[in-house]
Design a protein around this motif. Sequence first.
Motif, PDB file in Angstrom:
ATOM      1  N   GLN A  87     -58.779  -7.879  19.920  1.00 42.82           N
ATOM      2  CA  GLN A  87     -57.717  -7.802  18.922  1.00 42.82           C
ATOM      3  C   GLN A  87     -56.315  -8.107  19.446  1.00 42.82           C
ATOM      4  OE1 GLN A  87     -58.403  -7.299  15.732  1.00 42.82           O
ATOM      5  NE2 GLN A  87     -60.578  -6.953  16.093  1.00 42.82           N
ATOM      6  N   ALA A  88     -56.128  -8.198  20.748  1.00 46.40           N
ATOM      7  CA  ALA A  88     -54.771  -8.346  21.296  1.00 46.40           C
ATOM      8  C   ALA A  88     -54.060  -9.584  20.770  1.00 46.40           C
ATOM      9  CB  ALA A  88     -54.820  -8.362  22.821  1.00 46.40           C
ATOM     10  N   ALA A  89     -54.777 -10.658  20.537  1.00 44.17           N
ATOM     11  CA  ALA A  89     -54.146 -11.892  20.055  1.00 44.17           C
ATOM     12  C   ALA A  89     -53.524 -11.700  18.670  1.00 44.17           C
ATOM     13  CB  ALA A  89     -55.169 -13.025  20.020  1.00 44.17           C
ATOM     14  N   ARG A  90     -53.997 -10.714  17.928  1.00 43.86           N
ATOM     15  CA  ARG A  90     -53.473 -10.462  16.577  1.00 43.86           C
ATOM     16  C   ARG A  90     -52.274  -9.525  16.569  1.00 43.86           C
ATOM     17  NH1 ARG A  90     -58.222  -8.298  13.229  1.00 43.86           N
ATOM     18  NH2 ARG A  90     -56.516  -8.000  11.771  1.00 43.86           N
ATOM     19  N   TRP A  91     -51.966  -8.934  17.718  1.00 44.19           N
ATOM     20  CA  TRP A  91     -50.875  -7.954  17.768  1.00 44.19           C
ATOM     21  C   TRP A  91     -49.526  -8.658  17.605  1.00 44.19           C
ATOM     22  CZ3 TRP A  91     -50.356  -2.982  17.201  1.00 44.19           C
ATOM     23  CH2 TRP A  91     -49.143  -2.391  17.538  1.00 44.19           C
ATOM     24  N   THR A  92     -48.707  -8.114  16.712  1.00 46.96           N
ATOM     25  CA  THR A  92     -47.345  -8.596  16.535  1.00 46.96           C
ATOM     26  C   THR A  92     -46.412  -7.435  16.805  1.00 46.96           C
ATOM     27  OG1 THR A  92     -48.050 -10.175  14.867  1.00 46.96           O
ATOM     28  CG2 THR A  92     -45.714  -9.625  14.914  1.00 46.96           C
ATOM     29  N   PRO A  93     -45.477  -7.607  17.737  1.00 45.53           N
ATOM     30  CA  PRO A  93     -44.554  -6.504  18.031  1.00 45.53           C
ATOM     31  C   PRO A  93     -43.806  -6.100  16.765  1.00 45.53           C
ATOM     32  CG  PRO A  93     -44.221  -8.352  19.528  1.00 45.53           C
ATOM     33  CD  PRO A  93     -45.189  -8.811  18.492  1.00 45.53           C
ATOM     34  N   GLY A  94     -43.534  -4.830  16.668  1.00 45.71           N
ATOM     35  CA  GLY A  94     -42.830  -4.347  15.479  1.00 45.71           C
ATOM     36  C   GLY A  94     -42.385  -2.927  15.653  1.00 45.71           C
ATOM     37  N   ASN A  95     -42.752  -2.103  14.713  1.00 43.27           N
ATOM     38  CA  ASN A  95     -42.273  -0.724  14.702  1.00 43.27           C
ATOM     39  C   ASN A  95     -43.082   0.215  15.570  1.00 43.27           C
ATOM     40  OD1 ASN A  95     -40.293  -1.413  12.896  1.00 43.27           O
ATOM     41  ND2 ASN A  95     -41.596  -1.038  11.123  1.00 43.27           N
TER      42      ASN A  95
ATOM     43  N   GLU B 182     -45.909  -7.120  27.285  1.00 39.86           N
ATOM     44  CA  GLU B 182     -46.218  -8.303  28.110  1.00 39.86           C
ATOM     45  C   GLU B 182     -47.718  -8.381  28.413  1.00 39.86           C
ATOM     46  OE1 GLU B 182     -45.611 -10.002  32.606  1.00 39.86           O
ATOM     47  OE2 GLU B 182     -44.087  -8.627  31.840  1.00 39.86           O
ATOM     48  N   LEU B 183     -48.306  -7.255  28.800  1.00 42.75           N
ATOM     49  CA  LEU B 183     -49.750  -7.242  29.071  1.00 42.75           C
ATOM     50  C   LEU B 183     -50.553  -7.603  27.833  1.00 42.75           C
ATOM     51  CD1 LEU B 183     -50.476  -4.113  31.333  1.00 42.75           C
ATOM     52  CD2 LEU B 183     -50.734  -6.525  31.919  1.00 42.75           C
ATOM     53  N   VAL B 184     -50.174  -7.042  26.695  1.00 40.56           N
ATOM     54  CA  VAL B 184     -50.909  -7.300  25.458  1.00 40.56           C
ATOM     55  C   VAL B 184     -50.841  -8.778  25.097  1.00 40.56           C
ATOM     56  CG1 VAL B 184     -50.997  -6.810  22.984  1.00 40.56           C
ATOM     57  CG2 VAL B 184     -50.649  -4.952  24.609  1.00 40.56           C
ATOM     58  N   LEU B 185     -49.670  -9.378  25.227  1.00 38.54           N
ATOM     59  CA  LEU B 185     -49.538 -10.801  24.922  1.00 38.54           C
ATOM     60  C   LEU B 185     -50.394 -11.641  25.864  1.00 38.54           C
ATOM     61  CD1 LEU B 185     -45.700 -10.978  24.180  1.00 38.54           C
ATOM     62  CD2 LEU B 185     -47.593 -10.965  22.532  1.00 38.54           C
TER      63      LEU B 185
ATOM     64  N   MET C  25     -58.675   1.602   9.584  1.00 34.46           N
ATOM     65  CA  MET C  25     -57.859   0.457   9.922  1.00 34.46           C
ATOM     66  C   MET C  25     -57.563   0.492  11.390  1.00 34.46           C
ATOM     67  SD  MET C  25     -54.055  -0.339   8.598  1.00 34.46           S
ATOM     68  CE  MET C  25     -52.940  -0.156   9.976  1.00 34.46           C
ATOM     69  N   ASP C  26     -58.105  -0.432  12.137  1.00 37.51           N
ATOM     70  CA  ASP C  26     -57.898  -0.441  13.571  1.00 37.51           C
ATOM     71  C   ASP C  26     -56.737  -1.320  13.995  1.00 37.51           C
ATOM     72  OD1 ASP C  26     -61.382  -0.231  14.425  1.00 37.51           O
ATOM     73  OD2 ASP C  26     -59.919   1.303  13.994  1.00 37.51           O
ATOM     74  N   MET C  27     -56.540  -2.427  13.325  1.00 39.25           N
ATOM     75  CA  MET C  27     -55.528  -3.378  13.742  1.00 39.25           C
ATOM     76  C   MET C  27     -54.781  -3.844  12.506  1.00 39.25           C
ATOM     77  SD  MET C  27     -54.076  -4.989  16.108  1.00 39.25           S
ATOM     78  CE  MET C  27     -54.933  -5.189  17.619  1.00 39.25           C
ATOM     79  N   PRO C  28     -53.445  -3.994  12.629  1.00 39.64           N
ATOM     80  CA  PRO C  28     -52.710  -4.493  11.475  1.00 39.64           C
ATOM     81  C   PRO C  28     -53.148  -5.914  11.168  1.00 39.64           C
ATOM     82  CG  PRO C  28     -51.323  -4.495  13.425  1.00 39.64           C
ATOM     83  CD  PRO C  28     -52.604  -3.810  13.794  1.00 39.64           C
ATOM     84  N   PRO C  29     -52.980  -6.347   9.919  1.00 36.28           N
ATOM     85  CA  PRO C  29     -53.318  -7.722   9.594  1.00 36.28           C
ATOM     86  C   PRO C  29     -52.548  -8.683  10.487  1.00 36.28           C
ATOM     87  CG  PRO C  29     -52.828  -6.455   7.606  1.00 36.28           C
ATOM     88  CD  PRO C  29     -52.497  -5.596   8.779  1.00 36.28           C
ATOM     89  N   ALA C  30     -53.118  -9.840  10.745  1.00 34.76           N
ATOM     90  CA  ALA C  30     -52.479 -10.827  11.615  1.00 34.76           C
ATOM     91  C   ALA C  30     -51.067 -11.085  11.122  1.00 34.76           C
ATOM     92  CB  ALA C  30     -53.285 -12.115  11.618  1.00 34.76           C
TER      93      ALA C  30
END
Length: 197
Positions: A77-85, A25-28, A1-6
Amino acid sequence: MDMPPAGRAPADTGSVEAGHDPDLELVLRIGRGDRLACTQFVDRYLDRVQRLATRLTGNREDAEEAAQEVFIRVWQQAARWTPGNARFSTWLYRVTTNVCYDRLRRRREHEPMEAADHVSGGDSPERIADAAEREARVAAALEALPERQHAAIALCHYEGLSQREAAAALEVSEEALESLLARGRRALRRSLIGDAS
């Protein structure tokens, strides 16, 4: 698993202290297609990713190719990143580890790790040779470890990640990471003591 689900951040590990991820900020911006942000992110992490990849794959050429693959995944994959834990850097270390594991699985023959090139210019040829030999023995002993033990030691001892961050990058509990580190250290000691005798 490389990236969490969208729409979701990783579930459990690498919690972001006080809700702050220094890379957010950079990732967004990368997620919006900002090439300058991607360049800045690569500048920030390239050395760390290549150093870890070199430790895990055993040679610089594989490490450079692995790093390229890692940063392509960041871009994709950066567009799928959601800030969280978790911090984005935790995901980055996880992807680096997984890419290196994949490369190692595909590579049939293991080559000895290159010795680091940080010996002082003022040292005698004998001291330089001794240091290079010692580093080569340590590198070979690390490479002989099982993948998870090797990665745990590389992340904690060479990359300076906390046990919590390394556990998150390897997707294991902190207790499991401690076990990996303990077993890896024992195996290294046995290997290096055996080499010295």
